[in-house]
Design an enzyme around this catalytic site. Structure first.
Site, short mmCIF file in Angstrom:
data_model
loop_
_atom_site.label_atom_id
_atom_site.label_comp_id
_atom_site.label_asym_id
_atom_site.label_seq_id
_atom_site.Cartn_x
_atom_site.Cartn_y
_atom_site.Cartn_z
N TRP A 43 37.20 41.07 48.67
CA TRP A 43 37.66 41.93 47.58
C TRP A 43 38.12 43.29 48.10
O TRP A 43 39.04 43.89 47.56
CB TRP A 43 36.57 42.08 46.53
N TYR A 101 34.36 51.58 43.49
CA TYR A 101 34.65 50.44 42.63
C TYR A 101 33.37 49.93 41.97
O TYR A 101 33.34 49.69 40.76
CB TYR A 101 35.32 49.32 43.45
N GLU A 147 42.25 39.01 40.86
CA GLU A 147 41.21 38.04 41.22
C GLU A 147 41.83 36.80 41.85
O GLU A 147 41.28 36.24 42.80
CB GLU A 147 40.35 37.68 40.00
#
Length: 190
Positions: A53, A23, A45
């Site tokens: 995350w 990522y 988000e």
């Protein structure tokens, strides 16, 4: 590269998890354009708020399946049965407020088409290039631009789009380059 080791230097938050590293190296900070792609990022988000995350990254395929690929027109049609279905889906983060915000934001995204669109609104808030970050401690949680973006989105009916969440989205979508200066991705895009 790290002197002597042959290893690429990365932002410390990327850690060693292969999913996180991929990522970091392939997505985070790369400019994202287009309504559907930006809508997905805003939704993810929002789901990340209060969580790591990596949790969202691991669940991203399930999120995409559960939310019809984040096609705003499909999600805008969701009703209570869909909310109940999503609340029962162990593959995603089951938070009623965040699920309802995703539906609200799909409807707001569609309404925004008459006002220039989501892409134009988000990218209008891209800041001038900030000074390079020497350490991750120098990376802010919010900026005047993320505050303004959150306010603009809320003004168009979006939910769960606070300034901190919007700054995270701005970083992820390449509006700012917050890769630290010794990271191999710093200054690569934008």
């Amino acid at each position: 590269m790290d002197a002597g080791s042959g290893e690429l230097r990365r932002c410390a938050w990327a850690g060693v998890d292969p999913l996180y590293v991929a990522y970091h190296d392939q997505e985070w900070g790369v400019p994202v354009y287009g309504e559907q792609a930006l809508y997905e990022r805003l939704c993810l988000e929002a789901f990340q708020s209060g969580l790591s995350w990596i949790t969202i990254l691991r669940k991203r395929p399930a999120f995409r399946a559960a939310f019809d690929g984040f096609v705003p027109d499909a999600i805008a049609e969701y009703g209570q049965g869909d909310v109940d279905r999503l609340m029962a889906d162990a593959g995603i983060v089951r938070n009623r407020r965040k699920i309802e915000a995703t539906i609200t934001n799909a409807r707001a995204t569609i309404a925004l088409r008459d006002h220039g669109g989501l892409d134009a609104l988000i990218w209008a808030h891209a800041p001038a290039r900030p000074a390079p970050r020497l350490t991750e401690a120098e990376v802010p949680a919010t900026t005047p631009e993320s505050v303004a973006l959150a306010k603009a989105l809320k003004g168009h009916g979006f939910a769960h789009v606070g300034p901190t969440t919007m700054y995270a989205a701005m970083q992820a979508c390449g509006l700012v380059d917050d890769h630290v200066v010794d990271c191999h991705r710093h200054g690569v895009v934008r």
